[in-house]
Design a protein around this motif. Structure first.
Motif, PDB file in Angstrom:
ATOM      1  N   LEU A 170     -59.430 -14.992 -47.836  1.00  0.00           N
ATOM      2  CA  LEU A 170     -60.000 -14.562 -48.254  1.00  0.00           C
ATOM      3  C   LEU A 170     -60.807 -16.193 -49.088  1.00  0.00           C
ATOM      4  O   LEU A 170     -59.721 -17.051 -49.384  1.00  0.00           O
ATOM      5  N   ALA A 171     -61.840 -16.553 -48.255  1.00  0.00           N
ATOM      6  CA  ALA A 171     -62.929 -17.518 -48.498  1.00  0.00           C
ATOM      7  C   ALA A 171     -63.209 -17.815 -50.284  1.00  0.00           C
ATOM      8  O   ALA A 171     -63.610 -16.758 -50.411  1.00  0.00           O
ATOM      9  N   SER A 172     -62.796 -18.974 -51.233  1.00  0.00           N
ATOM     10  CA  SER A 172     -62.781 -18.470 -52.124  1.00  0.00           C
ATOM     11  C   SER A 172     -62.868 -19.495 -52.737  1.00  0.00           C
ATOM     12  O   SER A 172     -62.889 -20.046 -54.331  1.00  0.00           O
ATOM     13  N   HIS A 173     -63.105 -20.640 -52.432  1.00  0.00           N
ATOM     14  CA  HIS A 173     -63.281 -21.577 -52.699  1.00  0.00           C
ATOM     15  C   HIS A 173     -64.602 -22.399 -52.282  1.00  0.00           C
ATOM     16  O   HIS A 173     -64.756 -22.160 -51.219  1.00  0.00           O
ATOM     17  N   PHE A 174     -66.088 -22.375 -52.889  1.00  0.00           N
ATOM     18  CA  PHE A 174     -66.839 -23.566 -51.756  1.00  0.00           C
ATOM     19  C   PHE A 174     -67.598 -24.219 -52.636  1.00  0.00           C
ATOM     20  O   PHE A 174     -66.918 -25.493 -53.747  1.00  0.00           O
ATOM     21  N   VAL A 175     -68.132 -25.348 -51.205  1.00  0.00           N
ATOM     22  CA  VAL A 175     -68.308 -26.272 -52.180  1.00  0.00           C
ATOM     23  C   VAL A 175     -70.311 -26.462 -52.257  1.00  0.00           C
ATOM     24  O   VAL A 175     -70.411 -25.101 -51.515  1.00  0.00           O
ATOM     25  N   GLY A 176     -70.524 -27.582 -52.153  1.00  0.00           N
ATOM     26  CA  GLY A 176     -72.122 -26.896 -52.970  1.00  0.00           C
ATOM     27  C   GLY A 176     -73.352 -26.798 -51.655  1.00  0.00           C
ATOM     28  O   GLY A 176     -74.001 -26.649 -52.520  1.00  0.00           O
ATOM     29  N   ASN A 177     -73.328 -27.017 -51.152  1.00  0.00           N
ATOM     30  CA  ASN A 177     -74.127 -26.091 -49.775  1.00  0.00           C
ATOM     31  C   ASN A 177     -73.747 -25.099 -49.506  1.00  0.00           C
ATOM     32  O   ASN A 177     -73.999 -23.806 -48.866  1.00  0.00           O
ATOM     33  N   GLY A 178     -72.252 -24.250 -50.414  1.00  0.00           N
ATOM     34  CA  GLY A 178     -71.975 -22.650 -50.425  1.00  0.00           C
ATOM     35  C   GLY A 178     -70.870 -22.764 -49.103  1.00  0.00           C
ATOM     36  O   GLY A 178     -70.383 -21.449 -49.054  1.00  0.00           O
ATOM     37  N   ARG A 179     -70.641 -23.636 -47.507  1.00  0.00           N
ATOM     38  CA  ARG A 179     -69.459 -23.301 -46.975  1.00  0.00           C
ATOM     39  C   ARG A 179     -68.070 -23.308 -47.712  1.00  0.00           C
ATOM     40  O   ARG A 179     -67.967 -24.405 -48.658  1.00  0.00           O
ATOM     41  N   ALA A 180     -67.361 -22.878 -47.172  1.00  0.00           N
ATOM     42  CA  ALA A 180     -66.124 -22.402 -47.616  1.00  0.00           C
ATOM     43  C   ALA A 180     -65.062 -23.566 -47.432  1.00  0.00           C
ATOM     44  O   ALA A 180     -65.499 -24.076 -46.204  1.00  0.00           O
ATOM     45  N   ASN A 181     -63.819 -24.360 -48.228  1.00  0.00           N
ATOM     46  CA  ASN A 181     -63.313 -25.104 -48.245  1.00  0.00           C
ATOM     47  C   ASN A 181     -61.742 -24.525 -48.160  1.00  0.00           C
ATOM     48  O   ASN A 181     -60.640 -25.685 -48.429  1.00  0.00           O
ATOM     49  N   ASP A 182     -61.829 -23.482 -48.922  1.00  0.00           N
ATOM     50  CA  ASP A 182     -60.196 -22.952 -49.408  1.00  0.00           C
ATOM     51  C   ASP A 182     -60.345 -21.840 -48.683  1.00  0.00           C
ATOM     52  O   ASP A 182     -61.120 -20.555 -48.819  1.00  0.00           O
ATOM     53  N   HIS A 183     -58.684 -21.259 -48.897  1.00  0.00           N
ATOM     54  CA  HIS A 183     -58.977 -19.751 -48.879  1.00  0.00           C
ATOM     55  C   HIS A 183     -57.353 -19.662 -49.893  1.00  0.00           C
ATOM     56  O   HIS A 183     -56.762 -19.902 -50.240  1.00  0.00           O
ATOM     57  N   ALA A 184     -57.104 -17.774 -50.112  1.00  0.00           N
ATOM     58  CA  ALA A 184     -56.709 -17.292 -50.895  1.00  0.00           C
ATOM     59  C   ALA A 184     -56.259 -15.664 -50.387  1.00  0.00           C
ATOM     60  O   ALA A 184     -57.537 -15.253 -49.829  1.00  0.00           O
ATOM     61  N   SER A 185     -54.808 -15.437 -50.530  1.00  0.00           N
ATOM     62  CA  SER A 185     -54.843 -14.246 -50.282  1.00  0.00           C
ATOM     63  C   SER A 185     -55.352 -12.876 -51.101  1.00  0.00           C
ATOM     64  O   SER A 185     -56.295 -13.540 -52.396  1.00  0.00           O
TER      65      SER A 185
END
Length: 327
Positions: A38-53
């Motif tokens: 799953l996309a689990s971490h997001f930067v200021g513009n809302g884009r995902a930059n990390d994932h988690a199971s």
């Protein structure tokens, strides 16, 4: 635990249990439509930059809500909160549960039916920033609901904020005799808060990286260093210190006019806990209850909540008399 405390514990734990159940129900009913990562971490513009199971999502959700709920429940039952402060504490727990539960639900829902790459990571997932405002709105509504529900049960009544007691008692010291007094001013909740903040830092370290984890770890370390403060009284005056040399608060003896011991309502008199500054008074408020109050030469009061404060006040008055005699 008596019936009243059991009811208060259930009342405080309820929103966190409901939020946990709601998030886990959403996960169970949509699990087949979720990507492996799953996309689990997001930067200021809302884009995902990390994932988690999927498993990581469940573990973090449960630990976050159950851990925060446990702390809130312990503070409600074991903390010395009374009257309006008790109701606001319960309502604050409802607000936290609403905010966290909403955000974890949104993170899950935006991943539903997301496309996956070769490694099973969700693609083209974004977190619209307006969800933060919506989460705050949910928290406000939950706070109001918590206030209403908290009013259904009798709230504990705190000690009366009566005037100074002690009547200027002294401790008899022989000529040339030196005396000092020291006592821990600690209670259970500062170490618990420090532990939660440090634990959050480690969770962020593995889920969001160093940039997000370092501030939480630093704040947690500072809180831990002062989580079990000590109060001492001697010829130097009053000293409040933690494990490390800093932070340290010292009120010199030559600034103190007199000292007393009385019950202090931290919220009503000082507006909360920690190091407090108010018109005409400052203090270190670890809890409500017995405390040492020193009237300073400028007319302000300095107070610290600590047990056996009557002995500390009597020793301070004796030391003040000795200083005046010497001068």
């Amino acid at each position: 635990m008596n019936r009243k405390n059991a009811a208060r514990a259930a009342l405080a734990a309820l929103p966190f249990l409901l939020a946990t159940a709601a998030d886990l129900t959403l996960f169970a009913t949509r699990r087949d439509r979720l990507p492996a990562q799953l996309a689990s971490h997001f930067v200021g513009n809302g884009r995902a930059n990390d994932h988690a199971s999927q498993t990581s999502y469940v573990v973090v959700t449960v630990l976050l809500l159950v851990g925060t709920g446990t702390l809130s429940t312990l503070m409600t039952v074991a903390g010395k909160f009374s009257g309006a402060a008790h109701r606001r504490l319960v309502a604050g727990g409802y607000a936290v549960a609403g905010f966290l539960g909403y955000l974890m639900a949104v993170v899950l829902l935006i991943n539903v039916d997301a496309a996956e790459d070769a490694k099973g990571r969700a693609q083209a997932v974004s977190f619209p920033m307006w969800h933060l405002a919506a989460g705050i709105g949910v928290a406000v509504l939950a706070f109001g609901l918590g206030l209403l529900i908290a009013g259904l049960l009798p709230v504990p009544q705190g000690p009366s904020a009566a005037g100074p007691a002690g009547e200027g008692e002294r401790i008899v010291l022989a000529d040339g005799e030196v005396a000092g007094w020291a006592r821990s001013a600690g209670t259970w909740w500062p170490p618990a808060v420090a532990l939660v903040v440090v634990g959050s830092g480690f969770i962020l370290l593995f889920t969001a990286g160093w940039a997000a984890a370092v501030p939480a770890l630093l704040v947690g370390a500072v809180l831990a260093s002062f989580a079990h403060p000590y109060v001492s009284v001697d010829r130097r005056g009053i000293t409040v210190s933690g494990v490390l040399p800093w932070p340290r608060i010292r009120v010199p003896l030559d600034r103190i006019e007199t000292a007393t011991s009385r019950n202090i309502n931290a919220l009503a008199e000082y507006g909360g806990w920690g190091y407090r500054v108010r018109a005409g008074r400052t203090g270190v408020m670890i809890r409500s209850g017995e405390g040492l109050v020193a009237r300073l030469s400028g007319g302000r009061d300095f107070a610290v909540t600590v047990d056996d404060s009557a002995t500390a006040a009597a020793l301070l008055n004796t030391l003040i008399d000795q200083r005046r005699t010497e001068h």
